[in-house]
Design a protein around this motif. Structure first.
Motif, short mmCIF file in Angstrom:
data_model
loop_
_atom_site.label_atom_id
_atom_site.label_comp_id
_atom_site.label_asym_id
_atom_site.label_seq_id
_atom_site.Cartn_x
_atom_site.Cartn_y
_atom_site.Cartn_z
N LEU A 30 0.88 -1.32 -0.02
CA LEU A 30 -0.12 0.12 0.05
C LEU A 30 0.84 1.20 0.12
CD1 LEU A 30 -2.87 -0.84 2.62
CD2 LEU A 30 -2.96 -0.78 0.42
N PRO A 31 0.34 2.24 -0.48
CA PRO A 31 -0.57 2.41 -1.34
C PRO A 31 -0.56 2.20 -2.88
CG PRO A 31 0.07 4.72 -0.81
CD PRO A 31 1.12 3.64 -0.43
N SER A 84 -9.84 4.66 4.83
CA SER A 84 -8.90 5.08 3.92
C SER A 84 -8.26 4.19 3.08
CB SER A 84 -7.89 5.66 4.89
OG SER A 84 -6.80 6.19 4.31
N SER A 86 -5.64 3.77 1.87
CA SER A 86 -3.98 3.63 1.75
C SER A 86 -3.68 2.81 3.06
CB SER A 86 -3.50 5.03 1.97
OG SER A 86 -3.82 5.70 3.19
N ARG A 87 -4.72 2.53 3.89
CA ARG A 87 -4.57 1.55 4.98
C ARG A 87 -5.27 0.06 5.17
NH1 ARG A 87 -4.85 5.59 10.06
NH2 ARG A 87 -5.27 3.61 11.31
N CYS A 111 -11.99 10.40 -3.58
CA CYS A 111 -11.21 11.00 -2.28
C CYS A 111 -11.01 12.37 -2.34
CB CYS A 111 -9.73 10.29 -2.19
SG CYS A 111 -8.53 10.78 -0.99
N CYS A 119 -2.51 11.02 -4.80
CA CYS A 119 -3.49 10.23 -3.93
C CYS A 119 -3.23 9.03 -3.63
CB CYS A 119 -5.04 10.57 -4.86
SG CYS A 119 -6.08 9.58 -3.69
N PRO A 120 -2.99 8.90 -2.23
CA PRO A 120 -2.70 7.53 -1.82
C PRO A 120 -3.99 6.52 -1.69
CG PRO A 120 -2.87 8.91 0.13
CD PRO A 120 -3.17 9.54 -1.09
N ASN A 121 -5.10 6.91 -1.85
CA ASN A 121 -6.19 6.17 -1.60
C ASN A 121 -6.99 5.46 -2.58
OD1 ASN A 121 -6.10 7.06 1.53
ND2 ASN A 121 -6.49 8.85 0.87
N SER A 124 -5.71 1.91 -4.37
CA SER A 124 -5.96 0.56 -3.57
C SER A 124 -7.46 0.25 -3.36
CB SER A 124 -5.08 0.84 -2.36
OG SER A 124 -3.88 1.16 -2.39
N TRP B 75 -0.45 10.84 5.16
CA TRP B 75 -0.58 10.12 3.85
C TRP B 75 -0.61 10.94 2.81
CZ3 TRP B 75 -4.60 13.43 2.90
CH2 TRP B 75 -5.54 13.53 3.94
N CYS B 76 -0.23 12.29 3.26
CA CYS B 76 -0.01 13.37 2.22
C CYS B 76 1.59 13.71 1.55
CB CYS B 76 -0.47 14.67 2.56
SG CYS B 76 0.04 16.28 1.92
#
Lengths: 159, 178
Positions: A30-31, A84, A86-87, A111, A119-121, A124, B75-76
């Motif tokens: 992730l992510p 989220s 990313s988790r 998101c 964007c990390p979300n 995934s 997370w940013c």
């Protein structure tokens, strides 16, 4: 002789452990970047606004997969917070939310925490739903952030 | 006849009154909803938070200092680039009365503690929430940084990935003005 066989067995065990673990680790990395989402699955803000304003019976299930704090400030009407992306614990929330849905259900993810390529979300979250077999998943393309690309444009917002 | 003319004028005045009232309400509601009402040039909304080391973080008590208020999250990605730079600025411009404050918009504090420990961030960090975000016009994209002058007035706002040189120039201008 005995020592050599123990050493060999130990080496085999270590190699087997590494081989077993590697794919699992790769899968849960992730992510995933938003850019991994096929462009055919993206939807533009103005398209979604039109969908929300339409009277079509099959409205999408809209899920925010970013930050709870941001969701609490402002979100798309009827949308739900779904963890989220990313988790791993966030993805569990998403899996739990969709577990009873038909695989053909129209689901829209969004998101807007950061610029799209940061964007990390969503990446995934999209992959999670695809892996679960959902066939009608779209992702809202937010170029910069939810504030600039949705709220400031006067699109519908709930608090 | 006289009564009729008076009624006409009154009706016209009422119409205008209602129109102005309606437009004001619409514009106000729109600004509140969209969060576009800029804070720049206005007094920074005050807040008191406990930072992650347990100390009180009271914006009002920082009057007389230039404040760099940075909203961020673990997370940013762009935030991670900025934070070590802000830490350096705190060290460099601290003698000129700069106070850097970080407000994390993470949902929980554990990853925040880990990150500030790993990055050796020494300026105060507190957890934010939706209420604080809304008071700052809606923190709906990160990073978001405000520069507040020595009198508590917001002088600049930087949203998203920003050229560090641009922030530093504004910061130095504020530090140089007394």
């Amino acid at each position: 002789m005995r020592i050599r066989s123990i050493a060999t067995m130990g080496s085999v065990a270590v190699i087997a452990f590494v081989l077993i673990q590697s794919p699992a680790r790769a899968q849960s990395a992730l992510p995933l970047a938003a850019t991994t989402i096929p462009s055919t699955q993206l939807i533009q803000p103005e398209e979604l606004k039109a969908i929300l304003n339409s009277t079509r019976p099959a409205q999408p299930l809209i899920l925010q997969v970013g930050s709870r704090v941001m969701f609490d400030q402002a979100h798309i009407p009827t949308s739900e917070y779904a963890g989220s992306g990313s988790r791993e614990d966030g993805l569990d929330v998403l899996r739990d939310r969709v577990k009873t849905l038909a695989k053909s259900r129209f689901i829209l993810l969004y998101c807007g925490c950061c610029p799209w390529n940061r964007c990390p979300n969503v990446g995934s979250a999209y992959k999670t739903l695809s892996d679960l077999g959902f066939t009608n998943v779209k992702v809202l393309y937010i170029a910069d952030n939810f504030g600039s690309d949705w709220v400031s444009k006067g699109y519908p917002v709930a608090h | 006849m006289r009564i009729k003319r008076f009624s006409g004028t009154r009706i016209l005045a009422l119409r205008w009154g209602f129109t102005i009232l309606f437009l004001t309400l619409v514009l106000q509601a729109r600004a509140q909803t969209s969060g576009t009402q800029s804070l720049v040039g206005r007094r920074a909304p005050e807040f008191v938070r406990r930072d992650l080391t347990g100390h009180n973080l009271d914006l009002a008590r920082l009057h007389g200092k230039v404040v760099l208020l940075n909203f961020w999250a673990t997370w940013c990605a762009p935030c991670q680039i900025e934070m070590p730079m802000f830490a350096r600025w705190q060290e460099q411009y601290g003698p000129q009365q700069l106070a850097v404050i970080g407000i994390s918009m993470d949902d929980d504090s554990e990853p925040v503690r880990r990150m500030i420990h790993a990055q050796r961030i020494v300026y105060p960090i507190a957890m934010g929430d939706a209420t604080l975000g809304q008071r700052y016009g809606g923190v709906l994209g990160l990073p978001l940084t405000f520069l507040i002058d020595r009198n508590g007035i917001v002088r600049a706002k930087f949203q998203g990935e920003t050229d560090p040189g641009k922030i530093e120039t504004s910061l130095r201008n504020l530090l140089d003005s007394h």
